[in-house]
Structure formats: C-alpha cells, structure tokens
Design an enzyme around this catalytic site. Sequence first.
Site, PDB file in Angstrom:
ATOM      1  N   HIS A  16       0.818  -1.217   0.000  1.00 35.29           N
ATOM      2  CA  HIS A  16       0.000   0.000   0.000  1.00 35.29           C
ATOM      3  C   HIS A  16       0.855   1.273   0.000  1.00 35.29           C
ATOM      4  O   HIS A  16       0.350   2.348  -0.269  1.00 35.29           O
ATOM      5  CB  HIS A  16      -1.002   0.007   1.158  1.00 35.29           C
ATOM      6  N   ASP A  50       0.316  -7.641   1.411  1.00 32.15           N
ATOM      7  CA  ASP A  50       0.727  -6.249   1.632  1.00 32.15           C
ATOM      8  C   ASP A  50       2.246  -6.123   1.666  1.00 32.15           C
ATOM      9  O   ASP A  50       2.811  -5.428   2.509  1.00 32.15           O
ATOM     10  CB  ASP A  50       0.117  -5.658   2.904  1.00 32.15           C
ATOM     11  N   SER A  66       4.613   2.722   7.645  1.00 32.98           N
ATOM     12  CA  SER A  66       4.338   1.577   6.783  1.00 32.98           C
ATOM     13  C   SER A  66       5.568   1.165   5.987  1.00 32.98           C
ATOM     14  O   SER A  66       6.225   1.993   5.353  1.00 32.98           O
ATOM     15  CB  SER A  66       3.222   1.899   5.793  1.00 32.98           C
TER      16      SER A  66
END
Length: 446
Positions: free
Chosen positions: A174, A207, A289
């Site tokens: 992402h 992910d 992230s």
Amino acid sequence: MPVASPATSPQQPAPPQQPAPPQTPAHAPTAPSDGGASAAHGSWPPPPPPGTPAYGGGAGAGAGWGAYQQPAPKSGGGRGGLVAAVLAAALVAGGLGGGLGYTLAKNDDSSSTTVAVADGGPASVKRDPGSVAAVVAKDLPSTVTIEAEGSNGEGGTGTGFVFDTQGHIVTNNHVVADAVDGGKLTATFPSGKKYDAQVVGHAQGYDVAVIKLKDAPSDLKPLPLGDSDKVAVGDETIAIGAPFGLSNTVTTGIISAKHRPVASSDGTGSKASYMSALQTDASINPGNSGGPLLDARGAVIGINSAIQSTGNGGFGTGQPGSIGLGFAIPINQAKYVAQELIRTGKPVYAKIGASVSLDEGTGGARIVDRGTSGSAAVEPGGPAAEAGLKPGDVITKLDDTVIDSGPTLIGEIWTHKPGDKVRITYKRGGQEHTVDLTLGKRVGDD
C-alpha cells in the site's frame, strides 16, 4: 479482529476526507450471501468489515474480529501536512522560548549566573554495543523514506529497508500502490541521498512489495533478517519509519502478542490484506508503513504495516495515530514473498481450495454451501476436496493453531508455502475429525 489503517501518509496538500474505519465489537462481520469467494477461482474478497470470503481458505481478521485494522498509514499529510506540523512545533517552541526569556530577564536584574558545561560532546559518550542507540546507528543507514506519486498526482510517503546489495528495497504494497501504473517512486536515505526507483513486484494479499533503486550504489548494506518464528511475547522491539513525514524516526516497545489475525484496508475501497501479525506497542503512525520492526540485536523480525486506531487525527492531518497497537508482517513470511517477487514479479499464495464463511458463532471457519457467483465451495480436485472436506464442515484448528473464524484461517494459511503439509481439525455432524492435506498454489492477485 481490528481492521488496521495503513501506516502511510498521503502527500497531497488536501487529501479527500476518508471516513474513520469502523470499529467492530468482538464479533465477526456477516459473510456475503454467496458465502465467500472461492479459492478455486482466486477471486479477491471484498474488504472487511462486510464478510470477507476465504482467499485460499480464510480471511485474516483478528481473533474474534475485534476491530477493522487500517494499514499502517503512509507518512501523515504529505508535504503540506509536514510543513504545517513543523511550523506548529516551531511556533510552540518560539512561544516557550520568548516567555522563558522574559521571565529570566525580569528576575535577573542584578545577579549573574554561571553555567557549567560538561566535558566532551556526543562523540565522547560510550554506549553499550547492545543499546538501542548502538543498534540504530548500525541499522538506520539501511532504511529509506519512500515517496510514491501516481499519474493522477496522488500519492504518499512510507518507509522501506535494504534487502540485498542489488538495490532491492522491501516495503508495503500500500506504500507503492499509487505508483504501480505509470507513477513515480523515490527513495531517500538518512544521509540525504535520493534515488529514483521502480516497482519490481507487489502482493496485495500479503501487503508486501519490492522496489529497486535505479543506479543503486555499490556500498548498500542489507539489514540482517531475524527469525520471526522464534520471537516471544515480551521481546524488545525497535521500529524505524517516517511518521507523519518525519523521516528517520525511531520508537521502541515490546512484542505484545503473536499470531494476531489482522485484515487491513486503507479505507478507500481497495482490496484488503491479511496477516497473522506480530503485535507491538512501539509507536507506529502514518508513515511507518513498510519500515522494519527490529529485535534487540537489530535483526528485522517484521514489516510494520497496520495500526489499530480510535480514528483521531494527529498533527492536523486528520489521520489516525498510535494507541499502542501496531501490527507487523512476520519477516519469515515477508522474506519468502519478497524472494518470489524478485524472481518472478508475481506473488504466490498457499490455498486449501475452499470458501469459508465469516459469520460469527460458527465456532471456527465453516465451509459454505456455495462459493462466489454460484461456484463450488470446495474446489474439485483441490486440497480440501482430496482431503474429504465438504460444505458445512467447520475447521477449528490448523496444526496447533486454534481457528475461530474464516479470517483467522486465511492469515494462518498464508504463513505457509504451497506444498506445505498441514493438519486440519474439523467438525462434521457434531463429531471431530482430523485430516492431513497438502496446500495448493495460486499465482497472482487476480
């Protein structure tokens, strides 16, 4: 299970307002009327909290599906947000300094003050080789802040780390999703050196993504990889990232739980990702992230990916912030995924070839009567069919791991590789049965 928000930060000055992720009480979302996506077709389940069909046999919700997790957001607020944050901090500091100066002047009309300065500077301080400062000094230079920009101008900021000497950087899917089709990627090291990069491969379900630096330097030092299977609750952790755009930020904590089933979504309607996560209380915020979660020795044990949040914003970005519940993809799983992406450019998923319900109260992962669009719930000739599993069976264990829902089953299946042999415990007609099966294989996210 909680639905986590991505830990990435949008870059546009005024990103569209996203609704706060729904907080679901400790119960599973209701499964769709078709009973879930069939693993035989490899179709993507819709993002939770509506029922997420079994992708190869389960969906990665948290134990009991406490709350929908948002992927650890990209760094908060982009350039505009970062400038605002820095200015706000500067104004606070300025106000404090001015007030303090006035007070000292007022109370110091005639007296003088002598200030003693300690000998030596920071370089003279000797730190233990096992200290956090020593670990960070060694590992921080091998992390990067990633900026992704799509062809539409939208994008965000996240983190990554050096995977090998060829210039491959591992991060979250992402983080780079905006730049996959005709977008732009850059990676900036703590030294200030900035490189253009390109996506080598990305895995929506896991992910995980791999990018490669263009004109990569010859002195890259990959971070050492630990063994996430040997991590214990209570182990110390160190997280490196760019929370709210503040690059090269380090936070510490512990492993607060293992095997936490998590489904994450960025809240934009994109497909969800699933993991059997390492849970940490190290502060993780938008921008963390893709960054490494390190153990006390400096080895990577996970990739920071999602946070549980109350939905409150931070630094004026409107994005959720840390409440001490962060989730990382175990590095043993991420390593395998990254190697496959580098080798073929496509993710490979393990599957059992059955669709399960996400309904609460089934006592496990119940195989539905029919799959997506009326397809068979048990894939003909697939692993589940060969093992004798049928619609209506309720899977309660995968090896020694208790399965309390369909989402939990997916997260556990995806910690394995195609070809792995697992033991399935299930109930049929009130009777418990155990069967061994060999996991199947599906290539790609489509």
